[in-house]
Design a protein around this motif. Structure first.
Motif, PDB file in Angstrom:
ATOM      1  N   LEU A 183      33.248  45.371   9.454  1.00 45.87           N
ATOM      2  CA  LEU A 183      33.922  44.234   9.010  1.00 45.87           C
ATOM      3  C   LEU A 183      35.483  44.317   9.486  1.00 45.87           C
ATOM      4  O   LEU A 183      36.230  44.519   8.672  1.00 45.87           O
ATOM      5  CB  LEU A 183      33.839  43.979   7.639  1.00 45.87           C
ATOM      6  CG  LEU A 183      32.569  43.713   7.059  1.00 45.87           C
ATOM      7  CD1 LEU A 183      32.286  43.783   5.491  1.00 45.87           C
ATOM      8  CD2 LEU A 183      31.720  42.575   7.512  1.00 45.87           C
ATOM      9  N   LEU A 184      35.642  43.929  10.509  1.00 45.26           N
ATOM     10  CA  LEU A 184      37.270  44.315  11.324  1.00 45.26           C
ATOM     11  C   LEU A 184      38.123  43.074  10.682  1.00 45.26           C
ATOM     12  O   LEU A 184      39.332  43.466  10.733  1.00 45.26           O
ATOM     13  CB  LEU A 184      36.923  44.313  12.769  1.00 45.26           C
ATOM     14  CG  LEU A 184      36.587  45.381  13.446  1.00 45.26           C
ATOM     15  CD1 LEU A 184      35.272  45.940  13.297  1.00 45.26           C
ATOM     16  CD2 LEU A 184      37.011  45.316  15.126  1.00 45.26           C
ATOM     17  N   ASN A 185      37.584  42.012  10.261  1.00 43.04           N
ATOM     18  CA  ASN A 185      38.580  41.121   9.758  1.00 43.04           C
ATOM     19  C   ASN A 185      38.697  41.201   8.282  1.00 43.04           C
ATOM     20  O   ASN A 185      37.571  41.174   7.555  1.00 43.04           O
ATOM     21  CB  ASN A 185      37.842  39.559   9.920  1.00 43.04           C
ATOM     22  CG  ASN A 185      38.753  38.437   9.666  1.00 43.04           C
ATOM     23  OD1 ASN A 185      39.774  38.699   8.718  1.00 43.04           O
ATOM     24  ND2 ASN A 185      38.773  37.205  10.095  1.00 43.04           N
ATOM     25  N   SER A 201      26.858  34.108   5.507  1.00 44.03           N
ATOM     26  CA  SER A 201      27.314  35.207   6.478  1.00 44.03           C
ATOM     27  C   SER A 201      28.409  35.079   7.312  1.00 44.03           C
ATOM     28  O   SER A 201      28.294  33.722   8.005  1.00 44.03           O
ATOM     29  CB  SER A 201      25.922  35.659   7.231  1.00 44.03           C
ATOM     30  OG  SER A 201      24.907  36.231   6.032  1.00 44.03           O
ATOM     31  N   PRO A 202      28.915  36.053   7.542  1.00 47.30           N
ATOM     32  CA  PRO A 202      30.038  35.863   8.653  1.00 47.30           C
ATOM     33  C   PRO A 202      29.342  36.391   9.897  1.00 47.30           C
ATOM     34  O   PRO A 202      28.667  37.260  10.060  1.00 47.30           O
ATOM     35  CB  PRO A 202      31.084  37.083   8.256  1.00 47.30           C
ATOM     36  CG  PRO A 202      30.231  38.134   7.590  1.00 47.30           C
ATOM     37  CD  PRO A 202      29.153  37.314   6.775  1.00 47.30           C
ATOM     38  N   LEU A 235      26.333  30.534  18.434  1.00 47.78           N
ATOM     39  CA  LEU A 235      26.801  31.941  18.682  1.00 47.78           C
ATOM     40  C   LEU A 235      27.982  32.047  19.731  1.00 47.78           C
ATOM     41  O   LEU A 235      28.605  33.020  19.571  1.00 47.78           O
ATOM     42  CB  LEU A 235      25.315  32.478  19.433  1.00 47.78           C
ATOM     43  CG  LEU A 235      25.433  34.050  19.905  1.00 47.78           C
ATOM     44  CD1 LEU A 235      25.564  34.971  18.488  1.00 47.78           C
ATOM     45  CD2 LEU A 235      24.222  34.314  20.831  1.00 47.78           C
ATOM     46  N   HIS A 236      27.918  31.286  20.636  1.00 44.60           N
ATOM     47  CA  HIS A 236      29.135  31.277  21.650  1.00 44.60           C
ATOM     48  C   HIS A 236      30.219  30.433  21.139  1.00 44.60           C
ATOM     49  O   HIS A 236      31.153  30.125  22.145  1.00 44.60           O
ATOM     50  CB  HIS A 236      28.572  31.033  23.068  1.00 44.60           C
ATOM     51  CG  HIS A 236      27.332  31.793  23.406  1.00 44.60           C
ATOM     52  ND1 HIS A 236      27.704  33.287  23.434  1.00 44.60           N
ATOM     53  CD2 HIS A 236      26.333  31.583  23.913  1.00 44.60           C
ATOM     54  CE1 HIS A 236      26.496  33.887  24.140  1.00 44.60           C
ATOM     55  NE2 HIS A 236      25.825  33.010  24.347  1.00 44.60           N
ATOM     56  N   LYS A 237      30.068  29.881  19.853  1.00 50.17           N
ATOM     57  CA  LYS A 237      31.410  28.956  19.216  1.00 50.17           C
ATOM     58  C   LYS A 237      31.731  27.951  20.163  1.00 50.17           C
ATOM     59  O   LYS A 237      32.670  27.440  20.266  1.00 50.17           O
ATOM     60  CB  LYS A 237      32.571  30.016  19.090  1.00 50.17           C
ATOM     61  CG  LYS A 237      32.347  31.172  18.132  1.00 50.17           C
ATOM     62  CD  LYS A 237      33.607  31.904  18.063  1.00 50.17           C
ATOM     63  CE  LYS A 237      33.284  32.898  16.845  1.00 50.17           C
ATOM     64  NZ  LYS A 237      34.635  33.856  16.617  1.00 50.17           N
ATOM     65  N   GLU A 299      34.047  30.453  12.294  1.00 50.23           N
ATOM     66  CA  GLU A 299      35.233  29.900  12.589  1.00 50.23           C
ATOM     67  C   GLU A 299      36.141  31.024  13.067  1.00 50.23           C
ATOM     68  O   GLU A 299      37.032  30.678  13.981  1.00 50.23           O
ATOM     69  CB  GLU A 299      35.663  29.508  11.323  1.00 50.23           C
ATOM     70  CG  GLU A 299      35.165  28.318  10.761  1.00 50.23           C
ATOM     71  CD  GLU A 299      35.695  27.811   9.492  1.00 50.23           C
ATOM     72  OE1 GLU A 299      35.523  26.444   8.967  1.00 50.23           O
ATOM     73  OE2 GLU A 299      36.444  28.528   8.761  1.00 50.23           O
ATOM     74  N   ASN A 300      35.779  32.342  12.649  1.00 50.72           N
ATOM     75  CA  ASN A 300      36.777  33.070  13.231  1.00 50.72           C
ATOM     76  C   ASN A 300      35.837  34.766  13.796  1.00 50.72           C
ATOM     77  O   ASN A 300      34.637  34.510  13.517  1.00 50.72           O
ATOM     78  CB  ASN A 300      37.643  33.857  12.166  1.00 50.72           C
ATOM     79  CG  ASN A 300      38.898  32.641  11.804  1.00 50.72           C
ATOM     80  OD1 ASN A 300      39.670  32.204  12.711  1.00 50.72           O
ATOM     81  ND2 ASN A 300      38.777  32.254  10.617  1.00 50.72           N
ATOM     82  N   PHE A 301      36.645  35.750  14.301  1.00 52.30           N
ATOM     83  CA  PHE A 301      35.931  37.012  14.633  1.00 52.30           C
ATOM     84  C   PHE A 301      35.999  37.766  13.167  1.00 52.30           C
ATOM     85  O   PHE A 301      36.946  38.080  12.601  1.00 52.30           O
ATOM     86  CB  PHE A 301      36.878  37.525  15.735  1.00 52.30           C
ATOM     87  CG  PHE A 301      36.167  39.091  15.949  1.00 52.30           C
ATOM     88  CD1 PHE A 301      35.050  39.233  16.667  1.00 52.30           C
ATOM     89  CD2 PHE A 301      37.160  40.128  15.416  1.00 52.30           C
ATOM     90  CE1 PHE A 301      34.797  40.577  16.726  1.00 52.30           C
ATOM     91  CE2 PHE A 301      36.796  41.506  15.619  1.00 52.30           C
ATOM     92  CZ  PHE A 301      35.676  41.678  16.285  1.00 52.30           C
ATOM     93  N   TYR A 302      34.691  37.845  12.681  1.00 56.24           N
ATOM     94  CA  TYR A 302      34.865  38.824  11.555  1.00 56.24           C
ATOM     95  C   TYR A 302      34.431  40.182  11.698  1.00 56.24           C
ATOM     96  O   TYR A 302      34.757  41.068  10.991  1.00 56.24           O
ATOM     97  CB  TYR A 302      33.561  38.285  10.722  1.00 56.24           C
ATOM     98  CG  TYR A 302      34.050  36.698  10.401  1.00 56.24           C
ATOM     99  CD1 TYR A 302      34.873  36.378   9.490  1.00 56.24           C
ATOM    100  CD2 TYR A 302      33.368  35.581  10.953  1.00 56.24           C
ATOM    101  CE1 TYR A 302      35.518  35.293   9.164  1.00 56.24           C
ATOM    102  CE2 TYR A 302      33.559  34.199  10.719  1.00 56.24           C
ATOM    103  CZ  TYR A 302      34.746  34.114   9.877  1.00 56.24           C
ATOM    104  OH  TYR A 302      35.374  32.775   9.540  1.00 56.24           O
ATOM    105  N   GLY A 303      33.899  40.439  12.813  1.00 54.54           N
ATOM    106  CA  GLY A 303      33.267  41.890  13.147  1.00 54.54           C
ATOM    107  C   GLY A 303      32.124  42.237  14.057  1.00 54.54           C
ATOM    108  O   GLY A 303      31.722  41.272  14.881  1.00 54.54           O
TER     109      GLY A 303
END
Length: 648
Positions: A183-185, A201-202, A235-237, A299-303
């Motif tokens: 979980l980098l975010n 889920s993120p 998946l690819h936002k 919505e963001n990069f989570y990990g």
């Protein structure tokens, strides 16, 4: 929402284990609580609106309580990184309870976890830690990743215990997270809570696959995975937000005090369930049966996460996948950090069985050099950095001293009136000087990398298998492509019975290749500098597989024995047109601005277009190149030696 509704939402669920005998007492408490809340609102001691998440989170005593459940097995190779990011979550630790279960380990996961807990346990609200190493293997499993019946049964039992524990302690949220999900975010918990979904889920990034993540777009009638029409868009936002999906897994947040989630279960399965005995699928069907929606948030990069391995895979296979994740993170400027006090032994560096490994890098591109050095360290590769010849520092006097001239009939295939750029000349000379070193030092085989490379998963193992095939078949090879741009998808035959080697057709790029002494000798002996083409055109010319016969006819000994790995073992960090892509070879001044005609009789001018305008500046820029020539007097000796030989 009024505070009355907020309160009712929190208290309307009772732990499902409460006996029927307590129902009257609970009902009386429920009624009394409502009366008290209404009275407080009427006399103005309670506000009539709920506080936002942003308003309540700063006060750690009022932040929602969270239980983080982690099931752990044979993860010593990921724990220093996983625990680093778990520890860095931006959430009050005194509102977090850790529920940790470790079993069936053959590595040092237990000792590593105990060492971490010894440092941080006092910071958390509570820690439940169960270490059950009574068995290191499941008796009905034939490998650590085989989903045998006993293993699946144990996972279902443990996940249900975690779910029950969260409910019994009136925990607001339960976060399931696998120990190979990073979980980098650090805002991930807050973001998930902010969306106020019963299960969310993120979306986790995966480096080992372009199409895998921790959610499903659809479910097939037999209960297994099915891709939905919008799966890739999520998946690819292409579209972002919180999307309802039939399955989420690996990392997910459950609101455990909502009435709607009170009947969710791993064990037993929902009534009339006849699907696979699998924890992910059973829980998803339980959610469907009880009409509890699941959501994926992108919505963001989570990990980042690892993908599940096959039944016959080993711990070493997962280590290789994790290594690949770290390599991709380096290239993509994602810093994967670890806890410094948890041991993660580095691979001792070697040269992969080669005499030398070179990495070509422009001095003015230190960011590329640093990335490659970090990748080599992770891979355990002992490489020599070769300072590239910089096209921006070349001038006519230097080119003339090396008798560098562009092949008269050359014009760039994609820019029909463009001749060689200074960057392309610098690139050619960089490779050429390494070839000279191979011959002069009598190196039997080397690898040459450029500095913009992504390594494939299990690069070392695959390269070892390729070289083993070459040795077994006793192929007198000269050049082995490790990465290239294939210009023809079909028609490249396998080499003998090998499944790892093909005979390459016309290809582009020199991002990485192995070269034998014989190959280096042939490339130098053909004396390519007075008839220069781009280095990635020169190689296919030399193995006699180039579509331009009018170029080939200038090179007499086109007998280079070229092979290519299959599949390729490296690729560029970025492709043309991708964000952040640039090229130092093509985006530079040309030697001759226009080639009036394409053909063997095309006129050629060796003057650099800027040489007359600022020749003194060019001479200053080339000072280090003149020094290079002085430092490489041995090259003249090699040239004389080559000229005295007519063939290998």
């Amino acid at each position: 929402m009024s505070d009355l509704n907020c309160f009712l939402e929190k208290i309307k669920v009772l732990p499902h284990q409460k006996s029927q005998a307590n129902s009257k007492a609970v009902g009386l408490f429920f009624t009394s609580s409502i009366f008290i809340i209404i009275s407080l609102i009427l006399i103005g001691l309670l506000p009539t609106t709920c506080q936002s998440a942003e308003e309540i989170w700063p006060a750690s005593s009022t932040a929602p309580s969270v239980m983080i459940a982690i099931l752990l097995r044979n993860k010593a190779h990921t724990l220093p990184w996983f625990l680093h990011y778990l520890e860095k979550l931006d959430y009050p630790k005194n509102r977090i309870r850790l529920w940790l279960e470790i079993d069936h380990n053959v590595d040092n996961s237990v000792s590593m976890m105990k060492k971490w807990l010894g440092r941080v346990q006092s910071q958390y609200n509570k820690v439940d830690f169960v270490d059950d190493d009574s068995e290191i293997n499941y008796p009905d499993a034939y490998g650590p990743y085989h989903w045998s019946k006993k293993r699946v049964s144990n996972i279902l039992r443990l996940r249900q215990e975690a779910l029950n524990s969260a409910r019994n302690t009136w925990t607001d949220f339960l976060l399931f997270v696998d120990a190979d999900n990073f979980l980098l975010n650090d805002q991930v918990l807050k973001e998930l809570m902010r969306h106020d979904k019963p299960i969310i889920s993120p979306m986790m990034n995966v480096t080992a696959s372009d199409y895998y993540s921790n959610f499903w777009g659809d479910v097939a009638p037999n209960g297994y995975y099915k891709r939905s029409d919008d799966y890739e868009d999520i998946l690819h936002k292409v579209k972002t937000g919180a999307f309802q999906v039939p399955v989420v897994h690996s990392t997910m947040l459950i609101q455990t005090r909502l009435q709607i989630t009170n009947s969710l279960a791993y064990d037993p399965p929902p009534p009339n369930y006849e699907g696979p005995i699998d924890d992910i699928i059973i829980f998803a069907f339980s959610a469907r049966y009880h009409k509890v929606p699941m959501y994926i948030l992108n919505e963001n990069f989570y990990g980042m996460m690892l993908i599940p391995l096959g039944d016959e895979d080993t711990i070493e296979d997962e280590k290789e996948q994790f290594l690949h994740m770290k390599l991709q993170a380096i290239v993509d400027d994602v810093t994967l950090e670890k806890l410094p006090y948890l041991d993660a032994p580095a691979r001792p560096p070697d040269k992969l069985g080669f005499d030398e490994i070179f990495m070509i890098n422009l001095v003015r591109r230190p960011e590329r050099r640093d990335k490659m050095i970090r990748c080599f360290k992770e891979l355990g590769i002992n490489a020599t950095i070769f300072d590239a010849v910089d096209g921006k520092q070349l001038n006519d006097s230097f080119l003339n001293s090396w008798n560098v001239k562009v092949l008269k009939s050359y014009a760039d295939p994609y820019h029909g009136t463009r001749t060689l750029t200074m960057g392309e000349i610098g690139c050619f000379l960089s490779h050429y000087f390494i070839w000279l070193q191979v011959v002069n030092r009598n190196l039997s085989k080397v690898i040459i990398f450029e500095d913009d490379v992504r390594f494939s998963r299990d690069f070392r193992g695959k390269l070892k298998a390729v070289m083993s095939d070459i040795d077994k078949m006793e192929i007198p090879w000269d050049l082995l492509y490790l990465g290239r741009k294939k210009l023809f998808e079909d028609g490249e035959p396998f080499v003998g019975d090998s499944e790892t080697l093909v005979w390459p057709l016309y290809s582009y790029w020199t991002i990485g290749y192995a070269l034998s002494y014989a190959g280096a000798f042939k490339l130098v002996h053909e004396d390519p500098l007075p008839k220069m083409v781009p280095v990635d055109e020169y190689l296919p010319i030399m193995f006699d597989n180039h579509p331009r016969e009018d170029w080939q006819e200038h090179f007499e000994n086109r007998n280079l024995v070229a092979l290519s790995t299959f599949p390729l073992l490296i690729e560029p960090t970025l492709y043309t047109g991708e964000p952040g892509y640039f090229t130092d070879t093509e985006d530079s001044p040309t030697v001759d601005v226009v080639v009036p005609e394409v053909g063997p009789n095309a006129p050629f001018d060796t003057n650099h277009p800027d040489s007359n305008e600022n020749d003194s500046n060019n001479n200053n820029q080339c000072a280090n190149m003149d020094k290079l020539k002085g430092d490489m007097d041995w090259i003249d000796d090699v040239r004389q030696s080559l000229e005295s030989k007519n063939e290998l």
